[in-house]
Design a protein around this motif. Sequence first.
Motif, PDB file in Angstrom:
ATOM      1  N   GLU A  90       0.824  -1.204   0.000  1.00 38.98           N
ATOM      2  CA  GLU A  90       0.000   0.000   0.000  1.00 38.98           C
ATOM      3  C   GLU A  90       0.861   1.258   0.000  1.00 38.98           C
ATOM      4  N   ARG A  92       0.795   3.870   1.806  1.00 37.87           N
ATOM      5  CA  ARG A  92       1.268   4.290   3.131  1.00 37.87           C
ATOM      6  C   ARG A  92       2.527   3.512   3.536  1.00 37.87           C
ATOM      7  N   VAL A 111       3.309   9.543   8.517  1.00 35.32           N
ATOM      8  CA  VAL A 111       2.949   9.145   7.152  1.00 35.32           C
ATOM      9  C   VAL A 111       1.681   9.854   6.707  1.00 35.32           C
ATOM     10  N   ARG A 112       0.688   9.912   7.579  1.00 32.79           N
ATOM     11  CA  ARG A 112      -0.567  10.599   7.225  1.00 32.79           C
ATOM     12  C   ARG A 112      -0.316  12.063   6.930  1.00 32.79           C
ATOM     13  N   LEU A 115       1.464  12.431   3.498  1.00 34.31           N
ATOM     14  CA  LEU A 115       0.523  12.245   2.399  1.00 34.31           C
ATOM     15  C   LEU A 115      -0.457  13.411   2.303  1.00 34.31           C
ATOM     16  N   ARG A 121      -3.876  11.817   1.367  1.00 33.79           N
ATOM     17  CA  ARG A 121      -4.181  11.082   2.603  1.00 33.79           C
ATOM     18  C   ARG A 121      -5.293  10.054   2.389  1.00 33.79           C
ATOM     19  N   ALA A 124      -4.152   6.488   1.094  1.00 31.24           N
ATOM     20  CA  ALA A 124      -3.102   5.806   1.863  1.00 31.24           C
ATOM     21  C   ALA A 124      -3.125   4.294   1.672  1.00 31.24           C
ATOM     22  N   ASN A 125      -4.310   3.713   1.492  1.00 34.52           N
ATOM     23  CA  ASN A 125      -4.418   2.263   1.371  1.00 34.52           C
ATOM     24  C   ASN A 125      -4.415   1.773  -0.072  1.00 34.52           C
TER      25      ASN A 125
END
Length: 235
Positions: A90, A92, A111-112, A115, A121, A124-125
């Motif tokens: 992914e 993220r 990380v959030r 992004l 954001r 992320a997945n």
Amino acid sequence: MEIVAAGAGVTGPHGTLLEPTSLRASSGELRLVSGPPRSGRTALALLLAGRLRPDSGTVLRNGRRAPAELRGTVAVVDAPGVTEPEGSVELREVVAEGLGIAGRRFGGQAVRDWLAERGLRQQANLRFERVPPHCRTRLLLDLAREARGVEALVLDCPDRHGGEAISWYGAAQEAASQGYAVVALCSPHTAIELDHIPARIGTDNDLPPSPRRTDQPTDSDLSTDSVANVDPGSF
């Protein structure tokens, strides 16, 4: 910073991996280098970054042999089988790993935030292989620049992912405008598409860098819309 490869070549156990190649890359410049498949494009990327020792010729950093300094200041971006992220992971996870390698905070919140700064954001997945080519290259260049001490970026054949070459070229040009020495490896066909006379693998490129185009888009293509509106089945 200046990197100079002079007749640098590599021989593998089964023959030549890279024909002797000479070229120069300097801070604030983008150098396009072309070669067909199996011409040693990744080998050249690793040579310029001090990760591979030349069997012929030399690779100098600021006029002297300094492979350890090359390794600490040159980032190899998206090299197949070397620094290319696994497509099934992914987004993220790719960012977390890149930030960790760069010595930055790489926890969930970091990380959030990273992004979010790029309008990603909500993605992320998303599996990395579903990220559009132009966004992928820009993101990997941004992650490479997170590492302290990096002065040069070697982008290994982003054209292999498809998409319009002008998009990833614009991201590479942006990095050069920020003072990095940037080398972008690509196919001969892509160089023609970009309307450039590139340096060529396996030759003595005793020429000034090709002039950088000034008609590239400067706004970032990393936005929520640019990824969210992509049909995952089209990649």
